[in-house]
Write an enzyme that holds these catalytic residues in place. Structure first.
Site, mmCIF file in Angstrom:
data_model
loop_
_atom_site.group_PDB
_atom_site.id
_atom_site.type_symbol
_atom_site.label_atom_id
_atom_site.label_comp_id
_atom_site.label_asym_id
_atom_site.label_seq_id
_atom_site.Cartn_x
_atom_site.Cartn_y
_atom_site.Cartn_z
ATOM 1 N N CYS A 2 0.825 -1.383 -0.019
ATOM 2 C CA CYS A 2 -0.079 0.102 -0.021
ATOM 3 C C CYS A 2 0.964 1.346 0.140
ATOM 4 O O CYS A 2 2.170 1.159 -0.390
ATOM 5 C CB CYS A 2 -0.942 -0.013 1.212
ATOM 6 S SG CYS A 2 -1.797 -1.577 1.515
ATOM 7 N N LEU A 51 -3.628 -1.402 -1.708
ATOM 8 C CA LEU A 51 -3.633 -2.601 -2.817
ATOM 9 C C LEU A 51 -4.088 -3.907 -1.864
ATOM 10 O O LEU A 51 -3.245 -4.586 -1.067
ATOM 11 C CB LEU A 51 -2.470 -2.782 -3.289
ATOM 12 C CG LEU A 51 -2.061 -3.883 -4.247
ATOM 13 C CD1 LEU A 51 -3.168 -3.803 -5.477
ATOM 14 C CD2 LEU A 51 -0.698 -3.882 -4.759
ATOM 15 N N GLY A 76 2.865 -3.193 3.419
ATOM 16 C CA GLY A 76 3.799 -4.225 3.573
ATOM 17 C C GLY A 76 3.040 -5.424 3.707
ATOM 18 O O GLY A 76 1.718 -5.695 3.558
ATOM 19 N N ILE A 291 11.724 -10.335 -19.139
ATOM 20 C CA ILE A 291 11.798 -9.383 -20.494
ATOM 21 C C ILE A 291 13.304 -9.701 -21.294
ATOM 22 O O ILE A 291 14.263 -9.768 -20.400
ATOM 23 C CB ILE A 291 12.073 -8.037 -19.708
ATOM 24 C CG1 ILE A 291 10.667 -7.685 -19.165
ATOM 25 C CG2 ILE A 291 12.847 -6.813 -20.476
ATOM 26 C CD1 ILE A 291 9.734 -7.083 -20.224
ATOM 27 N N GLY A 364 14.151 -12.423 -7.409
ATOM 28 C CA GLY A 364 15.089 -13.133 -7.028
ATOM 29 C C GLY A 364 15.950 -12.260 -6.288
ATOM 30 O O GLY A 364 17.412 -12.425 -6.080
#
Length: 629
Positions: A2, A51, A76, A291, A364
């Protein structure tokens, strides 16, 4: 995941205007498109953008404790919240939701600031205790989640998840800190000990502040630190079993979500390890995103495809090309401060791609810092052996002279680019490692600055706080100190800032399982021979993951998330490079020598030098300053 913001009066219980808190939250609305809330009381105002990830309907914020005596805004995830909830419930604490936010409130009421070491996860939060009239600002151990603060002229403290939240407050001064420019040119970002604006601070990782009304704001308190002072005992096999357990635990704990979840996959050791462990723990195909680049020499997408096929993931891929340079203004807006890690561009693109398919993505990041995976750490480990054999009085004149005479060979094979190593060996280990990490060396910065800026900078050099961080590290060796500095300096300032801003720009939650603090603490205790062996970093981690990953992924040369900026600035973006020296924004500052900037650009475009990183720094500085002043 958030965004939070708020205002706290340290000089009495003056009312807080809720419209100001709302404006601060609106500035970071991208961090939380699923909900918002404002709460004010005499002397304090808290704001939140949500969120929704866990307990989608039941955990709106700001959130009150069960008894209404405390209020929280939180950014978090707490991965052990279910265990904490059971423990607190057994002691009589009441709960009305199924999420982790209410657990933080209960933990505070039960243990006070001692609740922080019990929280496993990534977080930045503000918690107001109505009985004690205190505001707790806290940040997680490794700085995964950010928190900016500033004290205004009237004594009030404002805070927010991003600088833009503070910029929305009309009383914040917008005066550039010249020492932040020195830091930025040295590192390519503004480290956590400083902000681009005078008077703005970043709460340091593993620290908290406890604010009270009618008192001078106290200094921050460190509640966690990493130590390299101890060593694990046991055979390589036994420690490998322990490491694998820690890896599995870290990944599985971050796979809980009430929304679609996946992973970033570059095809390197770290992201491939995370995907392998996710596939092991999942009953359905893992969603992966990668990507690629339009420059074949820097494109790792084939390795990502290999891993995707190996674990039968639901794989999604996209390409980054030179036309993505058009994103530069958007990138500058994401970071607020100048930020020149060029991998931010593909990181943003992979976040965009991931958000089309998931709301949470595991990355990662963190293994290089925790297990000595960076090439510079491996080199430093070797250099330290030389330093032990040759005293400083011999090394300084010998290697200093050789380094000064040795040519700069940007385009030669790596073994022939020895100038940096020679100059590093002429210094002590701390100074040598700072030089290895710096994007721009002190002598090069000196040549770029105008006489006026040199007066503003004074005796300060960007390397000084980095060297001091290494010197005070709880460590046994040079490799320990290098890893400690990377964890405390480079990781939160560069890597985690990049991932937080680019992921939150598209409302994607990024989780870093390889930064589970128990895993990082275990890595810090490993013998050096299980971190670096025969010129290879992350030795034990790679050996452990051979059970799941092919050697061509584990032992190929490390590339990293490299962007072909050098080729672009020499080709399709050469015009943009030439425009740097004539930038009106940079010229107004009076800080730089325009002639020197032109010479750097000409040398890069002609191919006689690779100045791409420095040119990119000036491009991003130009765009960032334009948005700040």
């Amino acid at each position: 995941m958030c965004g939070i913001a708020g205002i706290f009066h340290t000089e009495g219980l003056k009312p807080v205007d809720p419209t100001r808190v709302r404006a601060m939250c609106d500035a970071i609305a991208h961090r939380g498109p699923d909900g918002d809330g404002i709460w004010t009381a005499p002397g304090v105002g808290l704001g939140h953008r949500r969120l929704a990830i866990i307990d989608l309907a039941g955990s709106p914020q700001p959130m009150a404790s069960a008894d209404g005596a405390a209020m929280l805004v939180f950014n978090g995830e707490i991965y052990n919240y279910r265990e904490l909830r059971r423990e607190l419930a057994a002691e009589g604490m009441q709960f009305h939701t199924d999420g982790d936010s209410e657990v933080i409130l209960a933990a505070w009421q039960r243990w006070g600031v001692d609740c922080l070491p019990r929280l496993h996860g990534m977080f930045a939060f503000a918690l107001y205790d109505l009985r004690e009239r205190t505001l707790l600002l806290a940040r997680d151990r490794l700085g995964v989640k950010p928190l900016f603060t500033a004290t205004l002229a009237d004594g009030s403290v404002i805070f927010g998840s991003e600088l833009k939240a503070l910029l929305a407050h009309p009383s914040l001064r917008r005066e550039i800190d010249p020492l932040a420019i020195e830091d930025y040119l040295a590192w390519g970002y503004v480290p956590d000990h400083r902000s681009i604006l005078k008077g703005v601070e970043k709460l340091a990782a593993g620290h908290y502040r406890l604010l009270r009304h009618d008192r001078v704001a106290p200094p921050t308190v460190q509640w966690w630190d990493i130590s390299f002072a101890d060593r694990e005992r046991g055979s390589e096999a036994d420690l490998g079993v322990h490491l694998l357990h820690r890896l599995r635990e870290a990944v599985s704990s971050r796979m809980e979500a009430d929304v679609p979840l996946g992973a970033f996959l570059s095809g390197g050791v770290d992201s491939s390890s995370v995907v392998a462990l996710m596939a092991e723990a999942s009953t359905s195909p893992v969603k992966t995103c990668s990507i690629g680049f339009d420059v074949a020499a820097l494109d790792e997408s084939s390795y990502a495809e290999t891993i995707a096929q190996r674990f039968a993931t639901e794989h999604h891929a996209a390409m980054v090309g030179a036309d993505d340079y058009a994103l530069i203004d958007r990138l500058a807006g994401m970071f607020d401060e100048p930020f020149a890690d060029a991998s931010a561009l593909p990181t943003f693109r992979v976040c965009e791609l991931a958000r089309r398919h998931v709301t949470v993505a595991l990355s990662g990041d963190g293994a290089d810092e925790a297990f000595a995976g960076y090439r510079r750490q491996v080199f430093h480990h070797g250099e330290e052996q030389v330093r032990r054999l040759l005293p400083q009085g011999l090394r300084q004149p010998l290697f200093g002279t050789l380094g000064a005479l040795y040519p700069r060979l940007d385009f030669a094979p790596r073994p022939l680019r020895a100038k940096a190593t020679l100059l590093s060996l002429a210094r002590d280990g701390n100074e040598g490692y700072a030089r290895a990490l710096a994007v721009t060396q002190a002598e090069q910065r000196q040549a770029l600055y105008s006489a006026d800026f040199l007066r503003l900078r004074g005796d300060y050099r960007a390397e000084q706080p980095f060297v001091e961080t290494m010197r005070r590290a709880p460590a046994r060796s040079g490799l320990d100190r290098a890893q400690y500095a990377d964890l405390k300096f480079y990781l939160p300032g560069d890597i985690l800032t990049k991932v937080d801003r680019t992921s939150m720009a598209v409302a994607l939650e990024a989780r870093e399982p390889l930064l589970d603090h128990r895993l990082v603490e275990f890595g810090a205790r490993l013998p050096e021979t299980l971190r670096v062996r025969r010129g290879t970093g992350k030795y034990l981690m790679k050996q452990v993951m051979r059970r799941s990953l092919p050697d061509e992924v584990l032992f190929r040369p490390k590339m990293g998330f490299v962007t072909p900026i050098a080729q672009w600035l020499r080709g399709p973006l050469a015009g943009q490079a030439r425009a740097i020296a004539d930038s009106a924004t940079l010229a107004r500052t009076g800080w730089f020598d325009a002639g020197q900037l032109r010479r750097l650009t000409d040398a890069h475009i002609s191919g006689t030098a690779d100045n791409s990183r420095l040119l990119w720094q000036f491009v991003m500085l130009d765009r960032s300053l334009a948005g700040l002043v």
